[in-house]
Enzyme design. Structure first.
Site, mmCIF file in Angstrom:
data_model
loop_
_atom_site.group_PDB
_atom_site.id
_atom_site.type_symbol
_atom_site.label_atom_id
_atom_site.label_comp_id
_atom_site.label_asym_id
_atom_site.label_seq_id
_atom_site.Cartn_x
_atom_site.Cartn_y
_atom_site.Cartn_z
ATOM 1 N N LYS A 21 -19.826 38.439 6.123
ATOM 2 C CA LYS A 21 -21.187 38.404 5.579
ATOM 3 C C LYS A 21 -22.221 38.481 6.691
ATOM 4 O O LYS A 21 -23.192 39.244 6.620
ATOM 5 C CB LYS A 21 -21.374 37.119 4.758
ATOM 6 C CG LYS A 21 -22.785 36.860 4.276
ATOM 7 C CD LYS A 21 -22.881 35.583 3.487
ATOM 8 C CE LYS A 21 -22.835 34.349 4.333
ATOM 9 N NZ LYS A 21 -24.076 34.107 5.104
ATOM 10 N N ARG A 48 -12.959 34.376 -1.049
ATOM 11 C CA ARG A 48 -13.818 35.526 -1.313
ATOM 12 C C ARG A 48 -13.486 36.713 -0.419
ATOM 13 O O ARG A 48 -13.633 37.860 -0.842
ATOM 14 C CB ARG A 48 -15.284 35.119 -1.158
ATOM 15 C CG ARG A 48 -15.802 34.235 -2.269
ATOM 16 C CD ARG A 48 -17.195 33.724 -1.966
ATOM 17 N NE ARG A 48 -17.196 32.769 -0.865
ATOM 18 C CZ ARG A 48 -18.290 32.196 -0.385
ATOM 19 N NH1 ARG A 48 -19.474 32.500 -0.900
ATOM 20 N NH2 ARG A 48 -18.216 31.321 0.607
ATOM 21 N N VAL A 59 -21.187 23.699 3.155
ATOM 22 C CA VAL A 59 -22.024 23.048 4.164
ATOM 23 C C VAL A 59 -22.737 21.833 3.574
ATOM 24 O O VAL A 59 -22.793 20.755 4.188
ATOM 25 C CB VAL A 59 -23.054 24.037 4.745
ATOM 26 C CG1 VAL A 59 -23.997 23.331 5.717
ATOM 27 C CG2 VAL A 59 -22.343 25.191 5.440
ATOM 28 N N GLY A 70 -4.215 38.787 13.251
ATOM 29 C CA GLY A 70 -3.905 38.599 11.843
ATOM 30 C C GLY A 70 -4.384 39.794 11.046
ATOM 31 O O GLY A 70 -4.350 40.928 11.520
ATOM 32 N N PHE A 91 -9.964 31.770 18.172
ATOM 33 C CA PHE A 91 -10.281 33.043 17.521
ATOM 34 C C PHE A 91 -9.580 34.231 18.203
ATOM 35 O O PHE A 91 -10.026 35.361 18.096
ATOM 36 C CB PHE A 91 -11.792 33.280 17.468
ATOM 37 C CG PHE A 91 -12.495 32.370 16.505
ATOM 38 C CD1 PHE A 91 -12.881 32.818 15.259
ATOM 39 C CD2 PHE A 91 -12.745 31.049 16.824
ATOM 40 C CE1 PHE A 91 -13.509 31.977 14.358
ATOM 41 C CE2 PHE A 91 -13.367 30.190 15.932
ATOM 42 C CZ PHE A 91 -13.748 30.664 14.698
ATOM 43 N N THR A 101 -27.920 30.362 6.592
ATOM 44 C CA THR A 101 -27.939 31.454 7.568
ATOM 45 C C THR A 101 -28.861 32.566 7.089
ATOM 46 O O THR A 101 -28.645 33.144 6.023
ATOM 47 C CB THR A 101 -26.518 32.000 7.783
ATOM 48 O OG1 THR A 101 -25.666 30.928 8.219
ATOM 49 C CG2 THR A 101 -26.510 33.099 8.837
ATOM 50 N N GLY A 152 -10.874 36.947 7.443
ATOM 51 C CA GLY A 152 -10.312 36.017 6.468
ATOM 52 C C GLY A 152 -11.353 35.216 5.714
ATOM 53 O O GLY A 152 -11.372 35.223 4.495
ATOM 54 N N CYS A 201 -17.602 33.971 5.776
ATOM 55 C CA CYS A 201 -18.798 33.813 6.597
ATOM 56 C C CYS A 201 -18.955 34.957 7.598
ATOM 57 O O CYS A 201 -20.021 35.571 7.687
ATOM 58 C CB CYS A 201 -18.731 32.481 7.331
ATOM 59 S SG CYS A 201 -20.147 32.138 8.383
#
Length: 447
Positions: free
Chosen positions: A259, A324, A11, A249, A245, A122, A253, A256
């Site tokens: 978390k 991650r 960001v 899948g 969205f 966030t 993935g 963000c």
């Protein structure tokens, strides 16, 4: 305006480049030595379309620089605005770790003359009020201004956002943000910091829910001969829903959404509020990478020992190097522990990094080497090299009977029709989807 952005992650560096392009004089503050060295050398530290080119241009104008010390730089030429974009990684039980935010606010509170401070990291609802208890002098010049960037289109999302959300206690900070984002013509939502914090979490939770919904429907489409791609295409054409969205899948993935959904669930639990829809969203996502494992056991037999398996792509999306929470991080170690041998190919990840990420797996330099002698090929990234490959040739290199598991539903039907292989997608088991025209629109991937 003179602007500092504390934290040059995804960001922060996007914002630094965009604001410099807008005409502000921007200094990116970064404490991590290797990242700062890369930035000072003119290298973008994250992978994002157009970012490297725009970073180079912004530096050439003289409006973008980088430094390690906020206080020293402010002392030489005071900043009008300081944006905080540091990380809030998951801590115990998924709670957001705000230690980097605390450190950044403490540093900003000591600056003289005092700048306006804008928190973009966030944080859970109510965090701004708690954080500023230690720095009440910031209250009248503080704003919580969450970001809504999508990987793959971050620069456009910054310069042409769908909305700007600003949470503040004092209206005096609003003109500063209006000037900072002077070129934005999107709707503005001006509210309290608490409400702005909830807007960010609620928005990400809804996107996560759409992904989990698509994956749940994909499981329903797996048993009978149903085409999940056509189902989501038809559902997404409803303007109340949209295609974004809804691509099935192997999970969220990116790092963000898992978390933020975990942090919101933790926040709600701490207040005794039940969240069955949020909990189900998280549960579906957590189970989704195991789908590939289940398919392989179904097609290759209960025991994978002795089977060579090729994993095509380690990234979750080609344009993002944030791995991650990539499904490969869960799936590949599981396959290494159970299968006879695992090869991993990814054109954007160095072999040495693949070795560190996946001990026991063998990095491969190209697609042909990856599938040579493999009983199964697992597609985890929609790389053009994989989509456009000559699968009639690749399948001859595989050990028969060959199995292709398409974890992104990205392989084109006409390239697989009639080939001697078993095709399994996410919610799709048809080896020949001849009814799907070439180039048929697919729902937008997650971000």
């Amino acid at each position: 305006m003179r602007v500092a952005i504390v934290g040059q992650g995804y960001v922060g560096v996007t914002g630094a480049v965009a604001l410099a392009r807008q005409g502000h004089h921007v200094t990116g503050i970064e404490r991590e030595p290797a990242r700062l060295a890369a930035l000072e050398a003119g290298r973008a530290p994250v992978s994002e379309p157009g970012l490297q080119e725009e970073l180079t241009l912004a530096r050439e104008t003289g409006r973008l620089a980088f430094a390690a010390d906020l206080a020293h730089t402010h002392l030489r030429q005071p900043f009008d605005v300081v944006l905080i974009t540091v990380g809030t990684p998951p801590g115990e039980a998924g709670a957001a770790d705000l230690s980097q935010v605390v450190a950044a606010l403490t540093e900003v509170a000591a600056l003289l003359p005092p700048p306006t401070v804008v928190l973009k990291s966030t944080v859970p609802p109510g965090s701004s009020a708690r954080l500023l208890q230690a720095h009440p002098q910031l209250r009248d010049r503080y704003a919580y201004n969450p970001e809504f960037l999508n990987q793959g289109s971050a620069l456009d999302d910054w310069t042409s956002p769908s909305r700007t959300v600003v949470g503040l206690w004092s209206p005096g900070a609003l003109p500063v943000l209006r000037r900072l984002y002077g070129e934005l013509t999107c709707p503005w939502v001006v509210t309290t910091p608490d409400t702005a914090e909830m807007i960010k979490y609620a928005g990400n939770t809804f996107l996560a829910m759409k992904i989990s919904f698509a994956n749940e429907v994909a499981r329903l489409c797996a048993a009978p001969d149903l085409d999940i791609d056509k189902v989501m295409q038809g559902v997404g054409l409803d303007p109340r829903i949209g295609h974004a969205f809804l691509q099935p899948g192997l999970g969220f993935g990116d790092s963000c959404l898992p978390k933020d959904t975990a942090a919101l669930a933790n926040w709600a639990a701490g207040r005794g509020v039940e969240t069955p829809l949020l909990d189900a969203t998280i549960a579906v996502n957590r189970a989704q990478p195991g789908l590939v494992h289940d398919v392989l056991r179904e097609e290759l037999g209960e025991q994978l020992a002795g089977c060579e398996i090729a994993v095509l792509g380690a990234r979750y999306e080609p344009w993002s190097d944030d791995m991650r929470a990539a499904p490969s991080r869960v799936l590949v170690p599981r396959l290494v522990a159970e299968a006879g041998g695992v090869r991993v190919w990814d054109p954007a990840v160095e072999p040495e990094r693949l070795r560190r990420l996946f001990p026991g797996a063998r990095p491969c330099a190209d697609l042909g080497a990856a599938v040579q002698g493999a009983r199964a090929a697992v597609v985890l990234t929609e790389w053009p090299e994989t989509i456009e490959a000559d699968w009639s040739l690749l399948v001859t290199r595989m050990a028969p009977p060959a199995v292709v598991v398409d974890g992104k539903n990205c392989l084109l039907p006409e390239r697989l029709a009639g080939l001697p292989l078993t095709y399994r997608g996410v919610g799709n088991r048809l080896p020949d989807r001849a009814d799907a025209p070439a180039g048929a629109p697919r729902p937008a991937p997650s971000g």
